[in-house]
Structures are given as C-alpha cells and as structure tokens.
Write an enzyme that holds these catalytic residues in place. Structure first.
Site, PDB file in Angstrom:
ATOM      1  N   SER A  97       0.667  -1.034  -0.672  1.00  0.00           N
ATOM      2  CA  SER A  97      -0.256   0.038  -0.289  1.00  0.00           C
ATOM      3  C   SER A  97       0.980   1.420   0.058  1.00  0.00           C
ATOM      4  CB  SER A  97      -0.798  -0.069   1.064  1.00  0.00           C
ATOM      5  OG  SER A  97      -1.568   0.969   1.145  1.00  0.00           O
ATOM      6  N   TYR A 133      -1.501  -0.234  10.657  1.00  0.00           N
ATOM      7  CA  TYR A 133      -2.087  -0.811   9.417  1.00  0.00           C
ATOM      8  C   TYR A 133      -0.745  -0.719   8.170  1.00  0.00           C
ATOM      9  CZ  TYR A 133      -3.378  -1.512   4.356  1.00  0.00           C
ATOM     10  OH  TYR A 133      -3.548  -1.890   3.280  1.00  0.00           O
ATOM     11  N   LYS A 171       1.965  -3.671   6.790  1.00  0.00           N
ATOM     12  CA  LYS A 171       2.257  -4.054   4.910  1.00  0.00           C
ATOM     13  C   LYS A 171       4.054  -3.657   5.188  1.00  0.00           C
ATOM     14  CE  LYS A 171      -1.504  -4.793   3.528  1.00  0.00           C
ATOM     15  NZ  LYS A 171      -2.332  -6.094   3.033  1.00  0.00           N
TER      16      LYS A 171
HETATM   17  P1  NAD Z   1     -11.122  -6.669   1.018  1.00  0.00           P
HETATM   18  O1  NAD Z   1     -11.620  -6.544   2.774  1.00  0.00           O
HETATM   19  O2  NAD Z   1     -11.956  -5.830   0.064  1.00  0.00           O
HETATM   20  O3  NAD Z   1     -11.053  -8.111   0.993  1.00  0.00           O
HETATM   21  C1  NAD Z   1     -10.210  -8.358   1.794  1.00  0.00           C
HETATM   22  C2  NAD Z   1     -10.446  -9.875   1.710  1.00  0.00           C
HETATM   23  O4  NAD Z   1      -9.848 -10.736   2.594  1.00  0.00           O
HETATM   24  C3  NAD Z   1     -12.170  -9.649   1.787  1.00  0.00           C
HETATM   25  O5  NAD Z   1     -12.481 -10.817   0.972  1.00  0.00           O
HETATM   26  C4  NAD Z   1     -11.911 -10.961   3.644  1.00  0.00           C
HETATM   27  O6  NAD Z   1     -12.835 -11.234   3.380  1.00  0.00           O
HETATM   28  C5  NAD Z   1     -10.407 -11.495   3.582  1.00  0.00           C
HETATM   29  N1  NAD Z   1     -10.121 -11.711   4.787  1.00  0.00           N
HETATM   30  C6  NAD Z   1      -9.150 -11.008   5.762  1.00  0.00           C
HETATM   31  N2  NAD Z   1      -9.334 -11.590   6.747  1.00  0.00           N
HETATM   32  C7  NAD Z   1      -9.417 -12.400   5.903  1.00  0.00           C
HETATM   33  C8  NAD Z   1      -8.685 -13.851   6.829  1.00  0.00           C
HETATM   34  N3  NAD Z   1      -7.913 -14.107   8.092  1.00  0.00           N
HETATM   35  N4  NAD Z   1      -8.553 -15.239   6.415  1.00  0.00           N
HETATM   36  C9  NAD Z   1      -8.638 -14.849   4.902  1.00  0.00           C
HETATM   37  N5  NAD Z   1      -9.655 -14.139   4.351  1.00  0.00           N
HETATM   38  C10 NAD Z   1      -9.926 -13.078   5.352  1.00  0.00           C
HETATM   39  O7  NAD Z   1     -10.188  -5.664   0.888  1.00  0.00           O
HETATM   40  P2  NAD Z   1      -8.991  -4.784  -0.360  1.00  0.00           P
HETATM   41  O8  NAD Z   1      -9.576  -3.330  -0.788  1.00  0.00           O
HETATM   42  O9  NAD Z   1      -9.381  -5.757  -1.291  1.00  0.00           O
HETATM   43  O10 NAD Z   1      -7.237  -4.894  -0.218  1.00  0.00           O
HETATM   44  C11 NAD Z   1      -7.401  -6.410  -0.633  1.00  0.00           C
HETATM   45  C12 NAD Z   1      -5.861  -5.620  -0.253  1.00  0.00           C
HETATM   46  O11 NAD Z   1      -5.689  -4.511  -0.891  1.00  0.00           O
HETATM   47  C13 NAD Z   1      -5.956  -6.118   1.989  1.00  0.00           C
HETATM   48  O12 NAD Z   1      -4.073  -6.504   2.032  1.00  0.00           O
HETATM   49  C14 NAD Z   1      -4.993  -4.498   1.232  1.00  0.00           C
HETATM   50  O13 NAD Z   1      -4.658  -3.968   2.158  1.00  0.00           O
HETATM   51  C15 NAD Z   1      -4.229  -4.459   0.202  1.00  0.00           C
HETATM   52  N6  NAD Z   1      -4.724  -2.599  -0.033  1.00  0.00           N
HETATM   53  C16 NAD Z   1      -6.194  -2.078   0.064  1.00  0.00           C
HETATM   54  C17 NAD Z   1      -6.730  -0.761  -1.050  1.00  0.00           C
HETATM   55  C18 NAD Z   1      -7.563  -0.470  -0.735  1.00  0.00           C
HETATM   56  O14 NAD Z   1      -7.908   1.045  -0.469  1.00  0.00           O
HETATM   57  N7  NAD Z   1      -8.743  -0.949  -1.106  1.00  0.00           N
HETATM   58  C19 NAD Z   1      -5.500  -0.152  -0.751  1.00  0.00           C
HETATM   59  C20 NAD Z   1      -3.726  -0.560  -0.621  1.00  0.00           C
HETATM   60  C21 NAD Z   1      -4.071  -1.892  -0.556  1.00  0.00           C
HETATM   61  C1  WQD Z   2      -8.936   9.416   0.436  1.00  0.00           C
HETATM   62  C2  WQD Z   2      -9.011  11.051   0.951  1.00  0.00           C
HETATM   63  C3  WQD Z   2      -9.593  12.097   2.879  1.00  0.00           C
HETATM   64  C4  WQD Z   2     -12.976   9.639   3.592  1.00  0.00           C
HETATM   65  C5  WQD Z   2      -6.101   4.814   2.403  1.00  0.00           C
HETATM   66  C6  WQD Z   2      -5.020   4.046   3.409  1.00  0.00           C
HETATM   67  C7  WQD Z   2      -4.755   3.409   2.438  1.00  0.00           C
HETATM   68  C8  WQD Z   2      -5.275   2.569   1.366  1.00  0.00           C
HETATM   69  C9  WQD Z   2      -6.139   3.506   0.906  1.00  0.00           C
HETATM   70  C10 WQD Z   2      -4.855   0.506   2.239  1.00  0.00           C
HETATM   71  C11 WQD Z   2      -8.274  12.025   2.183  1.00  0.00           C
HETATM   72  C12 WQD Z   2     -10.230  12.365   2.489  1.00  0.00           C
HETATM   73  C13 WQD Z   2     -12.092  10.304   2.793  1.00  0.00           C
HETATM   74  C14 WQD Z   2     -14.216  11.166   4.508  1.00  0.00           C
HETATM   75  C15 WQD Z   2     -13.248  12.274   3.237  1.00  0.00           C
HETATM   76  N1  WQD Z   2      -5.612   1.421   1.918  1.00  0.00           N
HETATM   77  N2  WQD Z   2     -11.874  11.805   3.074  1.00  0.00           N
HETATM   78  N3  WQD Z   2     -14.121  12.039   4.554  1.00  0.00           N
HETATM   79  O1  WQD Z   2      -6.989   8.389   3.673  1.00  0.00           O
HETATM   80  O2  WQD Z   2      -6.003   8.178   0.577  1.00  0.00           O
HETATM   81  O3  WQD Z   2      -6.077   6.088   1.833  1.00  0.00           O
HETATM   82  O4  WQD Z   2      -6.838   4.075   1.714  1.00  0.00           O
HETATM   83  O5  WQD Z   2      -3.595  -0.082   2.180  1.00  0.00           O
HETATM   84  O6  WQD Z   2      -3.445   2.551   3.526  1.00  0.00           O
HETATM   85  O7  WQD Z   2      -4.728   5.167   4.384  1.00  0.00           O
HETATM   86  O8  WQD Z   2      -8.079   7.251   1.200  1.00  0.00           O
HETATM   87  O9  WQD Z   2     -10.457   7.011   0.681  1.00  0.00           O
HETATM   88  O10 WQD Z   2      -9.678   7.043   3.222  1.00  0.00           O
HETATM   89  O11 WQD Z   2      -9.426   8.688   1.909  1.00  0.00           O
HETATM   90  O12 WQD Z   2     -12.853  13.502   3.276  1.00  0.00           O
HETATM   91  O13 WQD Z   2     -15.447  10.260   4.830  1.00  0.00           O
HETATM   92  O14 WQD Z   2     -10.691  11.985   1.012  1.00  0.00           O
HETATM   93  O15 WQD Z   2      -9.180  12.713   4.077  1.00  0.00           O
HETATM   94  O16 WQD Z   2      -8.270  12.632   2.104  1.00  0.00           O
HETATM   95  P1  WQD Z   2      -6.097   7.284   2.100  1.00  0.00           P
HETATM   96  P2  WQD Z   2      -9.298   7.606   1.920  1.00  0.00           P
END
Ligand code: NAD
Ligand code: WQD
Length: 333
Positions: free
Chosen positions: A125, A149, A153
């Site tokens: 991330s 978190y 990572k």
């Molecule tokens: P998500 O929560 O939609 O998907 C994660 C999945 O993992 C879910 O289906 C959940 O049920 C499953 N899961 C959680 N814990 C588990 C466990 N102990 N055993 C088996 N399954 C489990 O999240 P996402 O947005 O699809 O994110 C996927 C990956 O990408 C994660 O590792 C997250 O940290 C990373 N990521 C997400 C974002 C984002 O903003 N969505 C950004 C950067 C990185």
């Molecule tokens: C985006 C912008 C908020 C919600 C997070 C994690 C990052 C990655 C992606 C997992 C920011 C603003 C948000 C709301 C708002 N996830 N905001 N009102 O914070 O960039 O990243 O998600 O890996 O690790 O940190 O994403 O979508 O939460 O926020 O004003 O109700 O929207 O302040 O500027 P962020 P976000």
C-alpha cells in the site's frame, strides 16, 4: 502451460476483480477467503460473469493447518490479498491486525515452502510511505509508516524480501497500490464491504444513494487546489490488470519486482464529489470537518517503474471510475 493461482482474500474488492482479469488472461484461479469482509454471493456473481464454476476454499489465513491443506491442492503461485485494511481500526485493534496481516502471511509462506510454491504477489500500500511530502512518490521514497496498518504492510514486504533473498528460486512481486476505486464494467461486482466503509468513494456512493446523509470532508485547509486532500485514485480494473502483468513477469523473468500502482494523477476530495455528482446525477451534500489525523495533504505515484518493469499504465479516467462505482452502488442488491 496453465498456471494455477491461489487468491487469498479473492472474494474481496480487489481480489474479485483480479479473479476476473486472471481468468480472462488464461490462469486457473482458486479463491480462498473467510468472508469476514466480503459478501457470500461474490463467487456466484463471478460465475455469472465468467459462465464457469468458481473454485472457492473457505478458510482463514490465521489457521496454519488450513493453509497447509489449501496450498497442498497444487498451485504455481499465490496472490495474497487477505488482510485487514482499515487504518482507523488498526489503531484500536493492533493485535488483530498483526495476527491477520503478519501471522496470517507467515502461515501462507510456510505452507508455500512446504508445498514448493515459488511465486507470490503481495498487496502492499502507499500507506507505507506515510505522510511524505516528496511528490511524486517513487519506490525509493523513504518508508515512514505512521499507522499500525501501514507497519503490518512494511512487515509483509520485509518478510517476503528477506525470504526471497535467502531462497533465490522464490519470486516476489510487491505491488504498492495507491487509492483503488470503481467497479467492474458488468455492474455485478464492486466495493461491497460487509463492514462499514471508511474510504472516500464508498462513502460518497452511500451519500449518493441515500444510505448516508452527508459526506464528512476531513479538512479544507491543506495547501492544495481547493484545500481538500489530494490522492491518486486508480480504477480497480486497471489494478487487476497490474496483477496479471505482475504474475506474467514473475513466471517469465524468474525474478521479483517492487512497483507502485497508480495513475500518477492527483484529485482532491471536492473534485471527487463533483465528478461523482455529475455521473450519478445526484447531489452529494457534505460538511467540512477538521483534518483526519495522519492524513497527508497530497499523495500520488511516480508510475515510471511500473511502466518499465511490467509494461503497466492505467487506462481509465476519473469519470469512468465514478460511473462504474455508481452503476454498481445504485443497483438493488
Ligand atoms: P477487502 O477487505 O475487500 O478484501 C480482503 C479480503 O480478505 C476480504 O474478502 C476478506 O474477507 C478476506 N480476509 C480478511 N481476513 C482474512 C483471513 N484471516 N482469512 C481469509 N480471508 C481473509 O480489501 P481490498 O480493498 O480488496 O484489499 C485487498 C488487499 O489490498 C489488502 O491486503 C489491502 O490491505 C490491500 N490494499 C487495499 C487498498 C484499498 O484501498 N482498498 C489499498 C492498498 C492496499
Ligand atoms: C481519501 C481522501 C481523506 C473519507 C487509505 C489508506 C491507504 C489505502 C487507501 C489501504 C483523504 C478524504 C475520506 C471521508 C474524507 N488503503 N476523506 N471523508 O486515506 O488516502 O488511504 O485507503 O492500503 O493505506 O490509508 O484514502 O479513501 O480514506 O481518503 O474527506 O469520509 O478522502 O481525508 O483526503 P487514504 P481514503
């Protein structure tokens, strides 16, 4: 030769879209999920799109024996999505976050070692960069993880890099996602967490369809175009394609990589509100609140390495990201 891939967390937001992209690219894919943050009908929806049965293992990555069983079913690679991902929740539940994101990953790697599975793509991330003010963010920007978190990572990246160093025939693709949004063009899958959302676009979607009254905008006094936070939003279908390219590269080059996946473009919160309002035809009421602790003002990716190493470039613009999310979020479920 068809490569067999296990997608941990494959029923989640990014995993489900990646499932479709991998199947389309000719991979044989199995989903492993405990459904703690995914709807149970995701595999049925994926089957409706592909027209083929969706192999699913219901298991928990925190359970080492279940991981041994799963990896024993014969795979050439793993894409490891399964994790807890809410920055706020992680601060209140560090033990749970380390258990899922660190101990869970260790169970997966241990089972891969036992069964001779040599390739893994890891969901990292942009959170690992913390609140850096070096823009754009390159892969060499120093890591300054602020949250529990983000530190889980960094732990995952460290473990996998060290393991690959000690085992040169083990190949790791580390993908640092920026802000994934949008939904599949079919409108059948999208961001549909079973837990309340905290990310911007799913919250805007809930305001647009009347499930929430107003968006709370976290701060309008940042040094940005309109004072609100700027992020690099990337369409989840682009991101899914990035995973296909990452696996292709691991199998072809027999060496690992670490890349940012973003568009290289930043958009403010109010630009998102305007874009979403336009495609949905709905008003998005909002209130301005104080800044959310730990939020950087601006974050967007340097995308040169993804292009060079994977041949990856995002294709979808903000309007497509919003329109696809709205097509999914406005549907009766
Ligand atoms: P998500 O929560 O939609 O998907 C994660 C999945 O993992 C879910 O289906 C959940 O049920 C499953 N899961 C959680 N814990 C588990 C466990 N102990 N055993 C088996 N399954 C489990 O999240 P996402 O947005 O699809 O994110 C996927 C990956 O990408 C994660 O590792 C997250 O940290 C990373 N990521 C997400 C974002 C984002 O903003 N969505 C950004 C950067 C990185
Ligand atoms: C985006 C912008 C908020 C919600 C997070 C994690 C990052 C990655 C992606 C997992 C920011 C603003 C948000 C709301 C708002 N996830 N905001 N009102 O914070 O960039 O990243 O998600 O890996 O690790 O940190 O994403 O979508 O939460 O926020 O004003 O109700 O929207 O302040 O500027 P962020 P976000």
């Amino acid at each position: 030769m068809t490569h067999r891939i296990l997608l941990t967390g494959g029923a989640g937001f990014i995993g489900s879209h990646t499932y479709l992209a991998l199947v389309e690219a000719g991979y044989a894919v199995t989903i492993l999920d405990n459904f703690e943050n995914a709807m149970r009908d995701v595999p049925d929806r994926l089957q409706a799109i592909t027209g083929k049965p969706v192999p699913v293992i219901t298991a928990d990555i925190r359970n080492a024996a279940q991981m041994q069983d799963a990896l024993g079913q014969g795979f050439d690679g793993v894409v490891h999505f399964a994790a807890l991902k809410s920055v706020g929740d992680g601060e209140n539940n560090p033990l749970g976050y380390y258990q899922s994101n660190c101990a869970g990953l260790m169970n997966v790697v241990q089972a891969m070692e036992h069964h001779g599975v040599k390739n893994i793509v890891f969901s990292s991330s942009a959170a690992v960069y913390g609140a850096t003010d070096q823009m754009p963010i390159t892969e060499d920007t120093p890591l300054e993880p602020i949250s529990v978190y983000a530190r889980t990572k960094v732990f995952g990246e460290d473990l996998l890099s060290a393991y690959a160093k000690a085992n040169p025939d083990f190949h790791v693709g580390i993908l640092r996602y920026f802000n994934p949004v949008g939904a599949h063009a079919s409108g059948l899958i999208g961001e549909d967490p079973s837990q309340p959302p905290s990310n911007l676009m799913p919250v805007i979607a809930r305001v647009a369809n009347g499930q929430m009254e107003a968006l709370q905008v976290f701060g309008d006094d940042y040094p940005t175009v309109d004072g609100t936070g700027v992020r690099d939003y990337i369409h989840v279908e682009d991101l899914a394609r990035g995973h296909v390219l990452s696996l292709d590269a691991l199998f072809k080059n027999q060496q690992g990589h670490l890349v940012n996946l973003g568009t290289g473009q930043g958009h403010s919160v109010l630009e998102m509100v305007a874009a979403y309002g336009k495609v949905s035809g709905r008003e998005i009421p909002y209130n301005i609140l104080p800044r959310r602790p730990g939020d950087p003002a601006v974050s967007f990716a340097d995308v040169a390495r993804a292009k060079e190493v994977l041949g990856f470039a995002a294709q979808h613009d903000l309007s497509t990201m919003c329109a696809s999310n709205w097509a999914f979020s406005s549907k009766e479920k």
